[in-house]
Scaffold this motif. Structure first.
Motif, short mmCIF file in Angstrom:
data_model
loop_
_atom_site.label_atom_id
_atom_site.label_comp_id
_atom_site.label_asym_id
_atom_site.label_seq_id
_atom_site.Cartn_x
_atom_site.Cartn_y
_atom_site.Cartn_z
N SER A 61 3.83 4.36 9.52
CA SER A 61 4.92 3.39 9.40
C SER A 61 5.55 3.08 10.75
CB SER A 61 5.98 3.93 8.43
OG SER A 61 7.10 3.08 8.38
N VAL A 62 5.88 4.11 11.51
CA VAL A 62 6.57 3.91 12.80
C VAL A 62 5.63 3.28 13.82
CG1 VAL A 62 7.69 5.09 14.73
CG2 VAL A 62 8.23 5.75 12.38
N SER A 93 13.19 9.50 15.63
CA SER A 93 13.75 10.32 14.54
C SER A 93 13.37 9.77 13.17
CB SER A 93 15.27 10.39 14.67
OG SER A 93 15.87 9.12 14.45
N ARG A 94 12.98 8.50 13.10
CA ARG A 94 12.55 7.95 11.81
C ARG A 94 11.33 8.67 11.28
NH1 ARG A 94 13.25 1.57 13.38
NH2 ARG A 94 15.54 1.54 13.37
N ILE A 95 10.51 9.19 12.16
CA ILE A 95 9.34 9.94 11.71
C ILE A 95 9.79 11.15 10.90
CG2 ILE A 95 7.34 11.27 12.49
CD1 ILE A 95 7.26 9.51 14.97
N LEU A 96 10.81 11.85 11.39
CA LEU A 96 11.31 13.02 10.68
C LEU A 96 12.03 12.63 9.39
CD1 LEU A 96 12.69 15.13 13.68
CD2 LEU A 96 10.50 15.36 12.51
N SER A 97 12.87 11.60 9.47
CA SER A 97 13.63 11.20 8.28
C SER A 97 12.72 10.69 7.17
CB SER A 97 14.67 10.14 8.65
OG SER A 97 14.05 8.94 9.08
N PHE A 98 11.71 9.88 7.53
CA PHE A 98 10.77 9.38 6.54
C PHE A 98 10.00 10.52 5.88
CE2 PHE A 98 9.73 4.63 7.00
CZ PHE A 98 11.05 4.33 7.24
N SER A 99 9.44 11.40 6.70
CA SER A 99 8.56 12.45 6.17
C SER A 99 9.33 13.49 5.38
CB SER A 99 7.79 13.11 7.32
OG SER A 99 8.68 13.65 8.29
N PHE A 100 10.47 13.96 5.91
CA PHE A 100 11.20 15.02 5.22
C PHE A 100 11.91 14.52 3.97
CE2 PHE A 100 10.59 17.32 9.18
CZ PHE A 100 10.42 18.62 8.74
N THR A 149 0.83 -1.21 0.00
CA THR A 149 0.00 0.00 0.00
C THR A 149 0.86 1.25 0.00
OG1 THR A 149 -1.77 -1.16 1.19
CG2 THR A 149 -1.81 1.24 1.22
N PHE A 150 1.90 1.26 0.82
CA PHE A 150 2.81 2.41 0.84
C PHE A 150 3.41 2.65 -0.54
CE2 PHE A 150 3.91 2.44 5.62
CZ PHE A 150 3.02 3.47 5.83
N PHE A 151 3.95 1.61 -1.15
CA PHE A 151 4.63 1.78 -2.43
C PHE A 151 3.69 2.28 -3.52
CE2 PHE A 151 5.80 0.04 -6.59
CZ PHE A 151 7.02 0.67 -6.77
N LEU A 173 12.29 0.61 3.38
CA LEU A 173 12.73 0.90 4.74
C LEU A 173 11.68 0.48 5.76
CD1 LEU A 173 14.49 4.38 4.35
CD2 LEU A 173 15.56 2.18 4.85
N THR A 174 10.41 0.71 5.43
CA THR A 174 9.35 0.24 6.32
C THR A 174 9.42 -1.27 6.48
OG1 THR A 174 7.89 2.07 5.70
CG2 THR A 174 6.86 0.13 6.66
N LEU A 175 9.64 -1.98 5.38
CA LEU A 175 9.74 -3.44 5.43
C LEU A 175 10.92 -3.88 6.28
CD1 LEU A 175 9.06 -6.31 4.47
CD2 LEU A 175 10.34 -5.82 2.39
#
Length: 300
Positions: free
Chosen positions: A158-159, A207-214, A88-90, A260-262
């Motif tokens: 994701s997180v 921090s993954r929230i920031l790295s994923f989103s930005f 779904t993400f992809f 990365l989510t996987l």
């Protein structure tokens, strides 16, 4: 001057406010992406022939590719649990990204009356905005992933899902011990270091929230800005150069987010004794090595 460069604005513009609820152009772009997805999968699954062709063949190829990707990282057992979210993400991110190259996106809208009043201009009398009117446009549609609100929401999903599956698979005690390793304090001098490393891992998860989103937002918004700037500098010529590049970037960013989510789902559902701290770069390198080994085996 025939036309001016449209102002590059990070914040999405509000198009409608029905019942006091603001509808932005990025939200409209997201809805359009969802409608296109629903239409494609409806056309691809309505017949379900034994020998697929056309749209059904394309949909089955995408599903098979993503399923094989998930199984290559997590194995067949975990892949059944991870596949719906990763796929779904992809697919969703890919279609949101590719919307940016469709003609009319970022270029069709209505006149910004506030900008006209600020420039002391009367309303235009033509359909096409040229000259001093060309940069007074409020576009109706923007790519959904060029809005930080959407990418932040995807990162949160994701997180949070990663942590929920970690607690479900390993149990609360073992999952929390990854971040609050109080047993390590009994190990003399090395104990406080191991405990501190667990706290760092907790910060890394947040921090993954920031790295994923930005990462996703930055690449797609920058791509939109590049298309706008070069369309102004080199009209028509720049499209042939930068649209294929934007298609490639949109595909890569969707794949990176899903991959990365996987990988982090796999790490979260594996006990702390089996896997240590792993960054995003290390996770991608590990996946690349596994794929290279498979190609070597297939070639031999």
């Amino acid at each position: 001057m025939l036309w001016k460069l449209q102002p590059i604005q990070i914040q999405p513009e509000v198009i409608f406010t029905p019942f006091g609820f603001p509808i932005s152009n990025t939200l409209i772009g997201t809805w359009i992406s969802i409608i296109i997805l629903l239409l494609i999968f409806f056309l691809g699954t309505r017949r379900r022939d034994l020998i697929p062709s056309g749209m059904q063949n394309a949909v089955e190829w995408i599903v098979e590719y993503l399923l094989n990707l998930t199984e290559s990282v997590s194995g067949k057992v975990k892949a059944k649990r991870f596949f719906p979210l990763v796929a779904t993400f992809f697919i969703f991110i890919l279609f949101c990204n590719l919307l940016d190259v469709i003609p009319g996106v970022d270029t069709i809208g209505w006149v910004n009356l506030e900008a006209l009043r600020a420039a002391h201009l009367s309303p235009p009398t033509t359909f096409f905005l040229l000259g001093q009117y060309s940069d007074k446009l409020t576009p109706w549609i923007r790519a959904g992933t060029s809005d930080l609100n959407l990418t932040l929401a995807l990162a949160l999903v994701s997180v949070i899902v990663t942590q929920v599956l970690g607690f479900y698979t390993l149990g609360a005690k073992q999952q929390l011990s990854k971040y609050f390793n109080f047993k390590a304090l009994r190990h003399g001098f090395q104990g406080p270091i191991e405990f501190f490393v667990g706290l760092i891992e907790l910060v890394t998860e947040i921090s993954r929230i920031l790295s994923f989103s930005f990462r996703l937002f930055g690449n797609i918004f920058a791509g939109s800005a590049v298309l706008a700037v070069f369309a102004w500098l080199l009209p028509f010529v720049s499209d042939a150069i930068f649209i294929p590049l934007e298609l490639f970037v949109g595909f890569v960013q969707a794949l990176i987010f899903a991959l990365l989510t996987l990988v982090f789902l796999e790490i979260a559902t594996t006990s702390h004794e089996e896997v240590g701290d792993e960054s995003e770069q290390e996770a991608l390198k590990e996946y690349g090595k596994s794929e290279a080994e498979k190609e070597t085996v297939a070639a031999s």
